[in-house]
Design an enzyme around this catalytic site. Sequence first.
Site, PDB file in Angstrom:
ATOM      1  N   TYR A 148      26.378   5.364  50.081  1.00 58.11           N
ATOM      2  CA  TYR A 148      27.195   6.192  49.550  1.00 58.11           C
ATOM      3  C   TYR A 148      28.643   5.988  49.904  1.00 58.11           C
ATOM      4  CZ  TYR A 148      29.285  10.530  47.486  1.00 58.11           C
ATOM      5  OH  TYR A 148      30.192  11.257  46.867  1.00 58.11           O
ATOM      6  N   ASP A 243      32.673   1.605  55.679  1.00 57.60           N
ATOM      7  CA  ASP A 243      32.856   2.908  55.369  1.00 57.60           C
ATOM      8  C   ASP A 243      32.397   3.489  56.511  1.00 57.60           C
ATOM      9  OD1 ASP A 243      32.905   5.410  54.523  1.00 57.60           O
ATOM     10  OD2 ASP A 243      32.239   4.942  52.523  1.00 57.60           O
ATOM     11  N   LYS A 271      35.623  13.061  57.088  1.00 56.38           N
ATOM     12  CA  LYS A 271      34.670  13.726  57.920  1.00 56.38           C
ATOM     13  C   LYS A 271      35.327  14.408  59.202  1.00 56.38           C
ATOM     14  CE  LYS A 271      30.678  13.650  54.847  1.00 56.38           C
ATOM     15  NZ  LYS A 271      30.482  12.208  54.035  1.00 56.38           N
TER      16      LYS A 271
HETATM   17  C1  LIG Z   1      30.894  11.748  52.754  1.00 54.25           C
HETATM   18  C2  LIG Z   1      31.265  10.260  52.461  1.00 54.25           C
HETATM   19  C3  LIG Z   1      32.317   9.698  51.523  1.00 54.25           C
HETATM   20  C4  LIG Z   1      32.909  10.678  50.619  1.00 54.25           C
HETATM   21  O1  LIG Z   1      33.915  11.422  51.166  1.00 54.25           O
HETATM   22  P1  LIG Z   1      34.274  13.008  50.606  1.00 54.25           P
HETATM   23  O2  LIG Z   1      35.350  13.285  51.614  1.00 54.25           O
HETATM   24  O3  LIG Z   1      33.222  13.695  50.179  1.00 54.25           O
HETATM   25  O4  LIG Z   1      34.920  12.263  49.267  1.00 54.25           O
HETATM   26  C5  LIG Z   1      32.372   8.438  51.641  1.00 54.25           C
HETATM   27  N1  LIG Z   1      31.551   7.625  52.366  1.00 54.25           N
HETATM   28  C6  LIG Z   1      30.620   8.063  53.106  1.00 54.25           C
HETATM   29  C7  LIG Z   1      29.894   7.027  54.213  1.00 54.25           C
HETATM   30  C8  LIG Z   1      30.378   9.232  53.320  1.00 54.25           C
HETATM   31  O5  LIG Z   1      29.300  10.097  53.973  1.00 54.25           O
END
Ligand SMILES: *Cc1c(COP(=O)(O)O)cnc(C)c1O
Length: 436
Positions: A148, A243, A271
């Site tokens: 994601y 990511d 995060k």
């Molecule tokens: C949570 C998450 C996102 C998106 O971050 P938001 O602050 O919710 O937009 C993107 N990549 C990864 C791997 C994530 O866990």
Amino acid sequence: MSRLKRYSKSAKAYARACQYLVGGVNSPVRAFDAVGHRPLFIHRAKGSKIYDIDGNKYIDYVGSWGPMILGHGNHKVLKAIKTAADNGTSFGAPTLAETELARRIINAFSSIEKVRLLNSGTEAAMTAVRLGRAFTGRDLIIKMSGCYHGHCDSMLAAAGSGLATYSIAGSAGVPDEFAKLTVVVPYNDIAALEDAFNLYKRKIAAVIVEPVAANMGVVPPAKGYLDAIRNLCSQNSSVLIFDEVITGFRLAPGGAQQLFGMQADLTCLGKIAGGGLPAAALGGRAEIMDMLAPIGPVYQAGTLSGNPVAVAAANTTLSILTEGNSYERLDASAAILEKGFTEAAEAANVALTINRVSSIMSCFFLDKPVKNFTDVQSADSNRFKRFFAEMLKHNIYLAPSPYEAIFLSLAHTKEDIEETIDAAYKSMCTLTGHNG
Ligand SMILES: *Cc1c(COP(=O)(O)O)cnc(C)c1O
């Protein structure tokens, strides 16, 4: 106490929220749909505990989906937030603390030379993809199924029926023309990635990957997988985007890159990097990052980017986290939890596969290794639902979805972990009718 009574205020609050908010929640997974339960409305949280509006107290393993690695309401972080807020909550002009946060990120990640602060992980991934395209002058992006990267159009693509077919939109409202620019391959599959590079030759702008997948439950990279991605990107002059929105500052200060000795070209952070407030970052090689406006041709902007209150929380969180033996402590608690769950499953005669990397882990109700999204989907989702509800009864708050991780924090005590293992054993016994 009956389920009706135990959650009665939350049930009422949810009904009322549904009148005014779409689906009663502001992010879909909060609706508890995947576990056939209704969401709990939260009143407050402190340390490892979260309290709902019915007065129930839980040991929290969601941690706001990853950011709360210090636990809730760390007093130093709260103090930093209050001090920053007293000086004004937003200026739309540069502050010293933003440079400080960028410097911290650059110190932690050897692959990062320049940083742009943003508001969410979605923005980080969206901007990384745009930069990858601009830098290479190419259009195609490769992503892995089950990973994601937030909800920007080009990341909401799903695999078609085979590699040779183009991807399809992963959400209504995403034109198939956009989805076609994203090639989706299975995670941990080097051959599929090689095939994609061979098929699309020099059209691949970038590969984006969670170096440790954590949005299909935790799925670690197979040995040699990340190296293979790195090599294919280098050979084809494609940009490698890691990511690390979950893994950054979670697995090590320098994220999965530090843990596995890797260097990405661009790194998405969020995060933990936002210290529990809405802040995120994109960082990477200066030559790519410098393509961003105001010095380059790639546009990106944000009214609240680098917000002083969020940046204060981030700086304080990262400073506490990276001093002392935080990561050893996190790993040690998580190892005890993993061992306890494994033994509980054996004693209760439940088939369970646990994937853990440092302080994130997932429990899959099946009896084979879990290496990709297909494996994840073959786990028993009904069992997860019942396990979730039982754990909640025992005052353990797990993520309400089998596709999410258990997030440990520094605030989880030995007693918390023991209580959780005990609850897991009792919960697993009810799954099999075993006399726990
Ligand atoms: C949570 C998450 C996102 C998106 O971050 P938001 O602050 O919710 O937009 C993107 N990549 C990864 C791997 C994530 O866990």
